[in-house]
Design an enzyme around this catalytic site. Sequence first.
Site, PDB file in Angstrom:
ATOM      1  N   ASN A   8     -18.221   8.564  -5.993  1.00 31.14           N
ATOM      2  CA  ASN A   8     -17.696   7.376  -6.670  1.00 31.14           C
ATOM      3  C   ASN A   8     -18.144   6.169  -5.843  1.00 31.14           C
ATOM      4  O   ASN A   8     -17.534   5.843  -4.830  1.00 31.14           O
ATOM      5  CB  ASN A   8     -16.173   7.461  -6.743  1.00 31.14           C
ATOM      6  N   LYS A  15     -16.911   6.883  -2.180  1.00 31.96           N
ATOM      7  CA  LYS A  15     -16.020   8.041  -1.978  1.00 31.96           C
ATOM      8  C   LYS A  15     -16.777   9.293  -2.376  1.00 31.96           C
ATOM      9  O   LYS A  15     -17.582   9.249  -3.314  1.00 31.96           O
ATOM     10  CB  LYS A  15     -14.782   7.930  -2.869  1.00 31.96           C
ATOM     11  N   ARG A  89     -19.614   9.095 -10.706  1.00 31.27           N
ATOM     12  CA  ARG A  89     -18.664   8.446 -11.616  1.00 31.27           C
ATOM     13  C   ARG A  89     -19.281   7.125 -12.075  1.00 31.27           C
ATOM     14  O   ARG A  89     -19.789   6.360 -11.256  1.00 31.27           O
ATOM     15  CB  ARG A  89     -17.369   8.157 -10.873  1.00 31.27           C
ATOM     16  N   HIS A 205      -1.319   7.289 -16.713  1.00 36.17           N
ATOM     17  CA  HIS A 205      -2.053   7.216 -15.438  1.00 36.17           C
ATOM     18  C   HIS A 205      -1.582   5.927 -14.756  1.00 36.17           C
ATOM     19  O   HIS A 205      -1.954   4.827 -15.158  1.00 36.17           O
ATOM     20  CB  HIS A 205      -3.560   7.175 -15.727  1.00 36.17           C
ATOM     21  N   LEU A 206      -0.706   6.091 -13.753  1.00 30.52           N
ATOM     22  CA  LEU A 206      -0.093   4.926 -13.119  1.00 30.52           C
ATOM     23  C   LEU A 206      -0.516   4.855 -11.658  1.00 30.52           C
ATOM     24  O   LEU A 206       0.046   5.521 -10.796  1.00 30.52           O
ATOM     25  CB  LEU A 206       1.442   5.025 -13.213  1.00 30.52           C
ATOM     26  N   ARG A 282       4.999   0.671  -3.589  1.00 34.63           N
ATOM     27  CA  ARG A 282       5.989   1.027  -2.558  1.00 34.63           C
ATOM     28  C   ARG A 282       6.625  -0.215  -1.950  1.00 34.63           C
ATOM     29  O   ARG A 282       7.833  -0.272  -1.736  1.00 34.63           O
ATOM     30  CB  ARG A 282       5.334   1.855  -1.445  1.00 34.63           C
ATOM     31  N   ILE A 329       1.285   6.257  -8.436  1.00 34.63           N
ATOM     32  CA  ILE A 329       2.698   6.045  -8.760  1.00 34.63           C
ATOM     33  C   ILE A 329       3.227   7.216  -9.608  1.00 34.63           C
ATOM     34  O   ILE A 329       4.289   7.772  -9.320  1.00 34.63           O
ATOM     35  CB  ILE A 329       2.882   4.702  -9.512  1.00 34.63           C
TER      36      ILE A 329
HETATM   37  P1  ADP Z   1      -6.111   3.611  -7.499  1.00 34.41           P
HETATM   38  O1  ADP Z   1      -5.976   3.027  -8.881  1.00 34.41           O
HETATM   39  O2  ADP Z   1      -6.632   2.647  -6.481  1.00 34.41           O
HETATM   40  O3  ADP Z   1      -6.771   4.972  -7.469  1.00 34.41           O
HETATM   41  P2  ADP Z   1      -3.760   5.112  -6.725  1.00 34.41           P
HETATM   42  O4  ADP Z   1      -3.798   6.081  -7.854  1.00 34.41           O
HETATM   43  O5  ADP Z   1      -4.055   5.586  -5.371  1.00 34.41           O
HETATM   44  O6  ADP Z   1      -4.601   3.820  -7.052  1.00 34.41           O
HETATM   45  O7  ADP Z   1      -2.279   4.455  -6.736  1.00 34.41           O
HETATM   46  C1  ADP Z   1      -1.900   3.476  -5.830  1.00 34.41           C
HETATM   47  C2  ADP Z   1      -0.441   3.104  -6.119  1.00 34.41           C
HETATM   48  O8  ADP Z   1       0.371   4.270  -5.941  1.00 34.41           O
HETATM   49  C3  ADP Z   1       0.112   2.025  -5.199  1.00 34.41           C
HETATM   50  O9  ADP Z   1       0.812   1.047  -5.943  1.00 34.41           O
HETATM   51  C4  ADP Z   1       1.053   2.797  -4.310  1.00 34.41           C
HETATM   52  O10 ADP Z   1       2.125   2.008  -3.874  1.00 34.41           O
HETATM   53  C5  ADP Z   1       1.533   3.887  -5.236  1.00 34.41           C
HETATM   54  N1  ADP Z   1       2.106   5.005  -4.489  1.00 34.41           N
HETATM   55  C6  ADP Z   1       1.466   5.888  -3.707  1.00 34.41           C
HETATM   56  N2  ADP Z   1       2.353   6.748  -3.138  1.00 34.41           N
HETATM   57  C7  ADP Z   1       3.580   6.375  -3.582  1.00 34.41           C
HETATM   58  C8  ADP Z   1       4.907   6.846  -3.364  1.00 34.41           C
HETATM   59  N3  ADP Z   1       5.161   7.881  -2.574  1.00 34.41           N
HETATM   60  N4  ADP Z   1       5.919   6.209  -3.992  1.00 34.41           N
HETATM   61  C9  ADP Z   1       5.679   5.162  -4.792  1.00 34.41           C
HETATM   62  N5  ADP Z   1       4.460   4.667  -5.046  1.00 34.41           N
HETATM   63  C10 ADP Z   1       3.419   5.258  -4.450  1.00 34.41           C
END
Ligand code: ADP
Length: 396
Positions: A8, A15, A89, A205-206, A282, A329
């Site tokens: 990616n 990555k 990707r 997908h959050l 977080r 998330i």
């Molecule tokens: P990207 O879109 O960059 O791939 P990710 O899928 O890694 O993003 O998601 C990042 C989000 O996930 C951030 O807002 C982070 O705060 C949240 N997140 C990661 N671990 C936790 C957790 N244990 N509790 C709450 N939110 C989390």
Amino acid sequence: MSKIIAVNAGSSSLKFQLFEMDDESVITSGVIERIGLDESIFTVKYNGEKIQKKLPIPTHKEAVQLLLNTLIEHNIVSSLDEIKGVGHRVVQGGAYFNESAIINDDVVSKIEELKSLAPLHNPAHLTGYYAFKEAIPSAGAVAVFDTAFHQTLEPRCYIYPIPYKFYTDYKIRKYGAHGTSHYYVSHRVIEKLGNPEESRVIVAHLGAGGSLTAVKNGKSINTSMGFTPLAGIVMGTRSGDLDPSIIDYLIEEIGMDIKDVISMLNKESGLLGVSGVSSDFRDVIEAAQAGHERAQLAIDIYFRRIIAYIGRYFIALGGCDAIAFTAGIGENSAYARKEIIGLVSEALGIVIDDDANENGEGERLITKPESKIKVYVIPTNEELVIARDTKRLLNL
Ligand code: ADP
């Protein structure tokens, strides 16, 4: 034995995950960040160990070279010829690609042509492609498009209600994104449902970016991102859907420049914009729990935008068998899942299993047997889809 690397390449990062495809195990994974800046960071995970180096890496070419040298130095591969395929990707495949494609001159020129729709991403993917092609000329290369899964949308879902010529002449339509993740997660859910002939799944997908997709019988029928990933739900720094007149107002009444407005909507809005605290979920939760009112407001808006899409897709699908949460998330925040489900449980007859939601790990069902809709947590795995498509298309 066939090894495939899933890549990616972003504008300043790369990555990767190296797979042994015989058992689909991950041999090593890592990321090179801050490419082109003073101090680049190279992180690689291997055998449960994490190696990190800080050094100047001027371009993607050096990044790929460093990565491949590391594989040899640590005996992760004995020769680069062991890597038979490289899966890339690609964020934007436009209407050209409804599935992954072996990269040839024609595919390169289409990815290049589509850069106006993904100016930060598509050129970076090609830079990654050229760097690997030069370093491992014997390996085949495959492009896996984030938009491909959404090519099954019907015109009534992807055409914007603006003069039709903007679609025919300028290709303005909904393309969606995160398709590889939505595909992987929805298909895991369908397997868990016992592979019924008919299925209605909503995937949330959050992550830092976020989108929801309605999946009917394994096919995407609608998705919340649009012409670009700015549309849809609230995200870490992106506004999601909003009244386009706001843009005109900001320019005419406040005197903002159009570029600044678009940058504000992409980089300073969403959770960050409303809370003023952070784009990271977080941090926003922590602030809200400490009594920060705008952090709480940001979270409330975030959840409400998500349930609005769950409601729409429930109706569009004619009901729903399962909802799946994924990405940072969706996978990690039991609080977010409980709150979101709590907001729709009365309308949709969902009964959450608090123990499974809060204490379980990895892929799992988080609703009780009496729930009318099953809710799952499914960790996404875009890299595995990339590696599988690469193997399939290259006949490895
Ligand atoms: P990207 O879109 O960059 O791939 P990710 O899928 O890694 O993003 O998601 C990042 C989000 O996930 C951030 O807002 C982070 O705060 C949240 N997140 C990661 N671990 C936790 C957790 N244990 N509790 C709450 N939110 C989390």
